[in-house]
Design a protein around this motif. Structure first.
Motif, PDB file in Angstrom:
ATOM      1  N   PRO A   1      60.081 -70.443 -22.581  1.00 43.69           N
ATOM      2  CA  PRO A   1      58.619 -70.263 -22.721  1.00 43.69           C
ATOM      3  C   PRO A   1      57.912 -71.600 -22.906  1.00 43.69           C
ATOM      4  N   LEU A   2      57.451 -72.181 -21.829  1.00 37.01           N
ATOM      5  CA  LEU A   2      56.803 -73.486 -21.871  1.00 37.01           C
ATOM      6  C   LEU A   2      55.358 -73.347 -21.416  1.00 37.01           C
ATOM      7  N   HIS A   3      54.454 -73.918 -22.186  1.00 33.64           N
ATOM      8  CA  HIS A   3      53.037 -73.932 -21.830  1.00 33.64           C
ATOM      9  C   HIS A   3      52.718 -75.287 -21.193  1.00 33.64           C
ATOM     10  N   VAL A   4      52.031 -75.268 -20.072  1.00 33.36           N
ATOM     11  CA  VAL A   4      51.645 -76.507 -19.401  1.00 33.36           C
ATOM     12  C   VAL A   4      50.178 -76.799 -19.711  1.00 33.36           C
ATOM     13  N   LEU A   5      49.930 -77.958 -20.305  1.00 30.82           N
ATOM     14  CA  LEU A   5      48.563 -78.350 -20.627  1.00 30.82           C
ATOM     15  C   LEU A   5      47.775 -78.622 -19.353  1.00 30.82           C
ATOM     16  N   ALA A   6      46.496 -78.337 -19.400  1.00 31.88           N
ATOM     17  CA  ALA A   6      45.638 -78.568 -18.240  1.00 31.88           C
ATOM     18  C   ALA A   6      45.636 -80.051 -17.891  1.00 31.88           C
ATOM     19  N   PRO A   7      45.661 -80.375 -16.602  1.00 34.36           N
ATOM     20  CA  PRO A   7      45.614 -81.795 -16.214  1.00 34.36           C
ATOM     21  C   PRO A   7      44.274 -82.399 -16.575  1.00 34.36           C
ATOM     22  N   PRO A   8      44.227 -83.721 -16.743  1.00 34.30           N
ATOM     23  CA  PRO A   8      42.956 -84.366 -17.099  1.00 34.30           C
ATOM     24  C   PRO A   8      41.870 -84.067 -16.078  1.00 34.30           C
TER      25      PRO A   8
ATOM     26  N   THR B 265      37.621 -88.404 -23.290  1.00 33.24           N
ATOM     27  CA  THR B 265      37.387 -87.054 -22.786  1.00 33.24           C
ATOM     28  C   THR B 265      38.686 -86.262 -22.691  1.00 33.24           C
ATOM     29  N   VAL B 266      39.755 -86.913 -22.236  1.00 32.12           N
ATOM     30  CA  VAL B 266      41.039 -86.222 -22.133  1.00 32.12           C
ATOM     31  C   VAL B 266      41.535 -85.806 -23.516  1.00 32.12           C
ATOM     32  N   ALA B 267      41.359 -86.673 -24.512  1.00 34.45           N
ATOM     33  CA  ALA B 267      41.785 -86.343 -25.874  1.00 34.45           C
ATOM     34  C   ALA B 267      41.026 -85.131 -26.399  1.00 34.45           C
ATOM     35  N   LEU B 268      39.713 -85.066 -26.137  1.00 36.10           N
ATOM     36  CA  LEU B 268      38.932 -83.898 -26.564  1.00 36.10           C
ATOM     37  C   LEU B 268      39.383 -82.651 -25.833  1.00 36.10           C
ATOM     38  N   GLN B 269      39.676 -82.780 -24.546  1.00 35.19           N
ATOM     39  CA  GLN B 269      40.166 -81.644 -23.761  1.00 35.19           C
ATOM     40  C   GLN B 269      41.488 -81.131 -24.339  1.00 35.19           C
ATOM     41  N   ARG B 270      42.399 -82.042 -24.653  1.00 31.01           N
ATOM     42  CA  ARG B 270      43.673 -81.641 -25.252  1.00 31.01           C
ATOM     43  C   ARG B 270      43.450 -81.000 -26.618  1.00 31.01           C
TER      44      ARG B 270
ATOM     45  N   LEU C 279      54.986 -82.420 -25.612  1.00 28.68           N
ATOM     46  CA  LEU C 279      55.731 -83.507 -24.984  1.00 28.68           C
ATOM     47  C   LEU C 279      54.937 -84.006 -23.787  1.00 28.68           C
ATOM     48  N   THR C 280      54.618 -85.293 -23.797  1.00 30.64           N
ATOM     49  CA  THR C 280      53.845 -85.866 -22.706  1.00 30.64           C
ATOM     50  C   THR C 280      54.609 -87.032 -22.095  1.00 30.64           C
ATOM     51  N   GLU C 281      54.233 -87.350 -20.876  1.00 29.54           N
ATOM     52  CA  GLU C 281      54.901 -88.431 -20.140  1.00 29.54           C
ATOM     53  C   GLU C 281      53.855 -89.341 -19.525  1.00 29.54           C
ATOM     54  N   HIS C 282      54.069 -90.645 -19.637  1.00 27.75           N
ATOM     55  CA  HIS C 282      53.217 -91.600 -18.940  1.00 27.75           C
ATOM     56  C   HIS C 282      53.305 -91.345 -17.438  1.00 27.75           C
ATOM     57  N   GLN C 283      52.137 -91.291 -16.798  1.00 25.01           N
ATOM     58  CA  GLN C 283      52.082 -91.092 -15.352  1.00 25.01           C
ATOM     59  C   GLN C 283      51.250 -92.215 -14.754  1.00 25.01           C
ATOM     60  N   SER C 284      51.870 -93.033 -13.958  1.00 27.64           N
ATOM     61  CA  SER C 284      51.253 -94.274 -13.501  1.00 27.64           C
ATOM     62  C   SER C 284      49.991 -94.046 -12.677  1.00 27.64           C
ATOM     63  N   GLU C 285      49.865 -92.867 -12.034  1.00 26.95           N
ATOM     64  CA  GLU C 285      48.679 -92.626 -11.224  1.00 26.95           C
ATOM     65  C   GLU C 285      47.411 -92.524 -12.063  1.00 26.95           C
ATOM     66  N   LEU C 286      47.566 -92.392 -13.383  1.00 26.69           N
ATOM     67  CA  LEU C 286      46.410 -92.340 -14.274  1.00 26.69           C
ATOM     68  C   LEU C 286      46.104 -93.690 -14.912  1.00 26.69           C
ATOM     69  N   ASP C 287      46.862 -94.721 -14.572  1.00 22.35           N
ATOM     70  CA  ASP C 287      46.715 -96.025 -15.220  1.00 22.35           C
ATOM     71  C   ASP C 287      45.329 -96.629 -15.086  1.00 22.35           C
ATOM     72  N   GLY C 288      44.669 -96.390 -13.941  1.00 26.05           N
ATOM     73  CA  GLY C 288      43.444 -97.118 -13.671  1.00 26.05           C
ATOM     74  C   GLY C 288      43.784 -98.543 -13.264  1.00 26.05           C
ATOM     75  N   PRO C 289      42.805 -99.438 -13.307  1.00 25.46           N
ATOM     76  CA  PRO C 289      43.058-100.795 -12.812  1.00 25.46           C
ATOM     77  C   PRO C 289      44.004-101.626 -13.663  1.00 25.46           C
ATOM     78  N   ASP C 290      44.129-101.299 -14.974  1.00 24.38           N
ATOM     79  CA  ASP C 290      44.931-102.165 -15.836  1.00 24.38           C
ATOM     80  C   ASP C 290      45.825-101.422 -16.831  1.00 24.38           C
ATOM     81  N   GLY C 291      45.823-100.095 -16.804  1.00 31.04           N
ATOM     82  CA  GLY C 291      46.670 -99.337 -17.722  1.00 31.04           C
ATOM     83  C   GLY C 291      46.058 -99.069 -19.073  1.00 31.04           C
TER      84      GLY C 291
END
Length: 314
Positions: free
Chosen positions: A66-73, A81-86, A102-114
């Motif tokens: 039974p795993l719940h998946v959090l809504a994507p940003p 905004t993402v923190a408030l959403q979570r 449990l969360t994982e760093h995802q590089s596609e969300l880094d933006g220009p500098d992480g």
């Protein structure tokens, strides 16, 4: 819209840890026991993982886990905004008891500098502080941007090592972290559809401009009043704390309205309005209320002053 704050008796309960992995295999080897131990404790488990990681984890655990998946940003460029959403989502999940996240760093969300991740984890420490959440954030040992690791080291009170939590000696308070690593401005927009310069006695001009454009953009009456209230709270804060004069810019887009309020004052708190106010606090509710009413509220500062961008869909 119903707005609720934290119960007066609620004490901070968030347990926030950083963990590091050298490969997908190493990541799974750490994730599986954390999930299994949470399920033994009869805790709900929520995930914010890369889809490939999530699929591999489900394979390891079995289809019935039974795993719940959090809504994507919804707004990856704003960690606030993402923190408030979570926080909103986890507030509902924790009604039945503690939740392991449990969360994982995802590089596609880094933006220009992480720096998105530094802002997100600092904001999480404020937005989730009152919730019974065990949050473990996994980062690669060699990310593209060094600031991802620097932010992880400063934002997490605990570090997961060989399955055990240990105090993190590099941890700093979230507002201290963001004072040292200021929030980056969002992408610039074009020429606004409406610009209003105002002082404290001209807030009616701000409300009138937002109400007019919201109506033209197809907002319902109730939604229009939500947005007018949110922008009014931001504008009031600007002329009370940022200086005698401020300026409103408004854009009408296919997705709704974008409003920016600019003042010349210094930003004292890099995370204003992130924590729900105590019922006994007579002030400090404006930006918190505005954050609840909008799809995005992003605050940043520079040499010219303090800036707030609000985005709202109909």
């Amino acid at each position: 819209m119903r707005i609720t704050g934290a119960p007066a008796h609620t004490a901070p309960q968030l347990v926030h840890a950083a963990a590091y992995h050298s490969s997908r295999t190493d990541l799974l080897a750490q994730l599986v026991p954390l999930v299994e131990h949470a399920l033994v404790r009869d805790e709900r488990v929520a995930l914010a993982l890369h889809p490939d990681t999530e699929a591999a984890l489900r394979t390891e655990l079995g289809a019935g886990a039974p795993l719940h998946v959090l809504a994507p940003p919804t707004e990856a460029g704003s960690g606030q905004t993402v923190a408030l959403q979570r926080g909103r989502e986890l507030r509902e999940l924790t009604r039945d008891g503690p939740v392991t996240v449990l969360t994982e760093h995802q590089s596609e969300l880094d933006g220009p500098d992480g720096s998105f991740w530094t802002e997100l984890d600092a904001a999480v420490n404020v937005a989730l502080a009152e919730l019974p959440v065990r949050l473990t954030c996994f980062f690669p040992e060699l990310p593209l941007h060094q600031c991802v690791l620097d932010g992880a080291a400063e934002n997490h009170p605990h570090v997961l090592v060989r399955g055990g939590l240990h105090p993190n000696t590099r941890h700093r308070a979230p507002r201290e972290v963001l004072t040292a690593h200021p929030v980056a401005p969002p992408l610039l927009l074009g020429v606004p559809d409406v610009t209003v310069s105002f002082r404290s006695w001209q807030l009616q001009d701000v409300r009138r401009a937002v109400r007019s454009l919201a109506g033209a953009a197809g907002f319902t009456d109730d939604r229009t009043e939500d947005v007018v209230l949110a922008v009014n709270e931001v504008a009031t804060n600007a002329v009370e704390h940022g200086g005698p004069a401020a300026e409103l810019h408004v854009w009408a887009t296919g997705g709704g309205l974008v409003c920016e309020v600019h003042d010349t004052g210094a930003l004292a708190d890099p995370l204003p309005g992130m924590a729900s106010p105590h019922p006994s606090e007579p002030r400090g509710r404006g930006l918190w209320i505005a954050r609840q009413l909008c799809d995005l509220l992003h605050v940043w500062s520079d040499d010219h002053g303090t800036h707030v961008r609000v985005r709202a869909a109909p």
